[in-house]
Design an enzyme around this catalytic site. Structure first.
Site, short mmCIF file in Angstrom:
data_model
loop_
_atom_site.label_atom_id
_atom_site.label_comp_id
_atom_site.label_asym_id
_atom_site.label_seq_id
_atom_site.Cartn_x
_atom_site.Cartn_y
_atom_site.Cartn_z
N HIS A 1 -22.33 -13.19 22.98
CA HIS A 1 -22.16 -14.59 22.83
C HIS A 1 -21.64 -15.28 24.09
O HIS A 1 -20.93 -14.48 24.98
CB HIS A 1 -21.25 -14.59 21.63
CG HIS A 1 -21.69 -14.60 20.26
ND1 HIS A 1 -22.11 -13.30 19.68
CD2 HIS A 1 -22.29 -15.51 19.32
CE1 HIS A 1 -22.81 -13.50 18.55
NE2 HIS A 1 -22.87 -14.82 18.32
N SER B 1 -23.38 -19.27 15.18
CA SER B 1 -22.22 -18.82 16.05
C SER B 1 -22.29 -19.51 17.65
O SER B 1 -21.32 -19.57 18.50
CB SER B 1 -21.94 -17.44 16.14
OG SER B 1 -23.22 -16.75 16.84
C1 LIG Z 1 -36.96 -12.42 18.24
C2 LIG Z 1 -35.56 -12.08 18.11
C3 LIG Z 1 -34.99 -11.40 19.04
C4 LIG Z 1 -33.50 -11.09 19.14
C5 LIG Z 1 -33.04 -10.71 20.41
C6 LIG Z 1 -32.87 -11.96 21.49
C7 LIG Z 1 -31.88 -12.80 20.92
C8 LIG Z 1 -31.60 -13.80 21.77
C9 LIG Z 1 -31.27 -15.03 20.80
C10 LIG Z 1 -29.90 -14.81 20.44
C11 LIG Z 1 -29.66 -15.30 19.04
C12 LIG Z 1 -28.41 -15.18 18.37
C13 LIG Z 1 -27.85 -16.04 17.16
C14 LIG Z 1 -27.13 -15.58 16.40
C15 LIG Z 1 -25.68 -16.34 16.42
C16 LIG Z 1 -24.81 -15.75 15.36
O1 LIG Z 1 -24.49 -16.61 14.49
O2 LIG Z 1 -24.26 -14.63 15.58
C17 LIG Z 1 -23.55 -13.91 14.85
C18 LIG Z 1 -22.10 -14.04 15.07
C19 LIG Z 1 -21.49 -13.44 13.95
C20 LIG Z 1 -22.06 -12.70 12.97
N1 LIG Z 1 -21.05 -12.04 12.20
O3 LIG Z 1 -21.59 -11.38 11.32
O4 LIG Z 1 -19.70 -12.03 12.35
C21 LIG Z 1 -23.26 -12.68 12.78
C22 LIG Z 1 -23.94 -13.37 13.59
#
Ligand SMILES: CCCCCCCCCCCCCCCC(=O)Oc1ccc([N+](=O)[O-])cc1
Length: 269
Positions: free
Chosen positions: A250, A45
């Site tokens: 996001h 995303s």
């Molecule tokens: C070590 C992990 C720790 C997590 C906390 C820190 C996170 C920082 C990085 C963020 C990474 C986000 C990637 C996710 C992107 C993504 O596809 O998000 C989604 C968006 C939408 C949905 N959904 O289901 O609709 C599911 C997931």
């Protein structure tokens, strides 16, 4: 005299045509944009542009016209562009997306790993649980990032490289979410915010190392988000917990442009 003159005239015509072709070819290659770019945008995303609106007919994948891959294609005229990033994608989904990468692909961008690491569950746990519960959940995610994710990323990057050996592969990372201490007093504690930021840092370390191992360029977006994180005085690059919930954590329209597109252009032009 008339016959040799006609021959001379034909050969002159051939020379002019040859010169014209050469000039046009060199202009096309060097004078305008380089050879045409065949660009395939893979990922989750953060690459599809969830949070940036304007999703057209892309359904649950939520591909935004404001997302960095579309901004890059718009700015590079003549680019053939396949935008297949999709909300919620994990490494296994990106392997499926990579069916769109071929031997004529010249540029691939990808962001993946956050969902494998449990991004949504980490954020839910940290929102509803105690500080210690949040810290524990982040530590579980970091263990996953350090021990399981590297092999999954290796598989994704080597699959892309094998399909398009000549393509430039660009891996984009994730931002830190919070400025700590920050200017917002409601919501998560600074302890939780610091723990979540350390999850972003763990992801960046592993993404960077695995990208380097495959000859890919790693675009670290953390610097571009600095000063624009949640709880910054200008926290306009990331949505906090918001409605619709899917937009939470996001990039905003400004975040796609300033946090992702700008460092991508700095890295590859
Ligand atoms: C070590 C992990 C720790 C997590 C906390 C820190 C996170 C920082 C990085 C963020 C990474 C986000 C990637 C996710 C992107 C993504 O596809 O998000 C989604 C968006 C939408 C949905 N959904 O289901 O609709 C599911 C997931």
């Amino acid at each position: 005299m008339a016959v040799p003159a006609r021959i001379e005239s034909r050969s002159f015509t051939r020379s002019v045509v040859a010169l014209g072709v050469a000039v046009l070819a060199s202009f096309g290659l060097a004078g305008t944009a380089q050879a045409a770019t065949n660009y395939v945008a893979l990922g989750d995303s953060y690459s599809s542009g969830v949070g940036a609106g304007s999703y057209g007919d892309s359904g649950n994948c939520m591909r935004s016209t404001n997302a960095y891959p579309q901004l890059w294609a718009n700015a590079h005229a003549g680019t053939s562009f396949k935008f297949v990033a999709c909300s919620g994608a994990r490494t296994g989904d990106v392997l499926d997306q990579a069916a769109n990468v071929t031997s004529s692909t010249t540029l691939v961008t990808v962001s993946v790993g956050g969902n494998d690491a449990g991004f949504a569950d980490v954020m839910t746990t940290c929102t509803t649980g105690s500080d210690q519960t949040c810290i524990n959940r982040v530590n579980t995610a970091k263990n996953y990032v350090n021990n399981t994710l590297p092999g999954l990323l290796d598989n994704v990057y080597s699959t892309i490289k094998s399909k398009a050996p000549g393509a430039q592969l660009v891996v984009l990372g994730y931002p830190r979410f919070y400025t700590v201490p920050g200017s917002c007093s409601v919501g998560l504690s600074d302890t939780k915010r610091t723990a979540i930021n350390s999850g972003s840092d763990a992801l960046a370390s592993v993404l960077s190392a695995r990208a380097a191992a495959h000859g890919a360029k790693f675009v670290d977006v953390r610097g571009a988000f600095t000063g624009h994180n949640i709880c910054s005085s200008a926290s306009d690059y990331l949505h906090s917990l918001t409605w619709p919930v899917v937009n939470s954590y996001h990039p905003t329209v400004a975040g796609q442009r300033g946090g992702y597109y700008a460092p991508l252009v700095s890295a590859i032009g």
